[in-house]
Enzyme design. Sequence first.
Site, PDB file in Angstrom:
ATOM      1  CB  ALA A  12      10.176 -26.076  -9.208  1.00 19.17           C
ATOM      2  CB  ALA A  13       8.001 -21.333  -8.840  1.00 21.53           C
ATOM      3  CD  GLU A  35      13.651 -23.010   0.404  1.00 22.23           C
ATOM      4  OE1 GLU A  35      13.131 -23.650   1.347  1.00 22.23           O
ATOM      5  OE2 GLU A  35      12.985 -22.490  -0.511  1.00 22.23           O
ATOM      6  CB  SER A  41      16.717 -26.999  -7.828  1.00 21.76           C
ATOM      7  OG  SER A  41      16.321 -25.885  -8.570  1.00 21.76           O
ATOM      8  CB  ALA A  43      12.677 -34.420  -8.662  1.00 19.67           C
ATOM      9  CB  CYS A  45       7.041 -35.583  -9.148  1.00 20.92           C
ATOM     10  SG  CYS A  45       8.516 -35.350 -10.158  1.00 20.92           S
ATOM     11  CB  VAL A  82      11.706 -13.519   3.456  1.00 18.34           C
ATOM     12  CG1 VAL A  82      11.064 -12.126   3.464  1.00 18.34           C
ATOM     13  CG2 VAL A  82      12.958 -13.508   2.587  1.00 18.34           C
TER      14      VAL A  82
END
Length: 261
Positions: A12-13, A35, A41, A43, A45, A82
Amino acid sequence: MKERLVVIGGDAAGMSAASQAKRRRGDDLEIVVFERGPEVSYAACGEPYYISGDIPDLADLRARTPEQFAKAGIAANLLHEVVAIDTAAGLVTVRDVSNGTKTTTGYDQLLYATGAAPILPPWDGIDLDGVFPLKTLADADAIRRAVLARPARAIVVGGGYIGLEVAEALDANGIPVRILTLGPGVLARTLDEDLGGAVAARIRDMGIPVHDGAVVTGFSGSSGRVTTVHTESGEDFPADLVVLALGTEPESDLAEAAGIP
């Protein structure tokens, strides 16, 4: 020559920041995201509600795909981790998770957005089959598959939001579940002791035992699969499914190694 922004972390960030940077700078800024996992991206939650079956398809938790980001001019490289940052040279070293090969990529600007990792204490037996953390979609999918295998007894270690939501999800599937929590009551980081105790009482009224002050020391099993949760008091709890919901800690080792405060 256009500037390049490298983003480490595609959740998200990282992706929100990448999208904002693209809106502000447009085509004069190249944006490359690395990533290490297989998703961007999503959800998180909603994961307990996929475990419960209320959300039937894991794809419903995916907000955007790499292809959608590519159309917006953002290159999202999945399964690329990375492993080193050279701030003096403006370089990152990237490992392809699928084959282990390493490459370097230069940057003009760097965004470090690796988020947090689940807290996993060095307990004996934590690697046994049937013991799960919950952070990624892959974690949620693994727990959902374990639920569909109809375990006889489940333990949730941790009395925060995620632990309570997972316990509710297991209970909704007819799986007997207990919550082991360190503090008095539940939601100790959010509520005061009186209110946390009231919430714990309500959970017990639902038929879900809550064990306050339970200090887990490890797990034992049979044929590589968990069978028992051990606690400091000597009380053992049988379980063939354990979900660890102990909170998270910043995943900042890579930044610290590069001298980034």
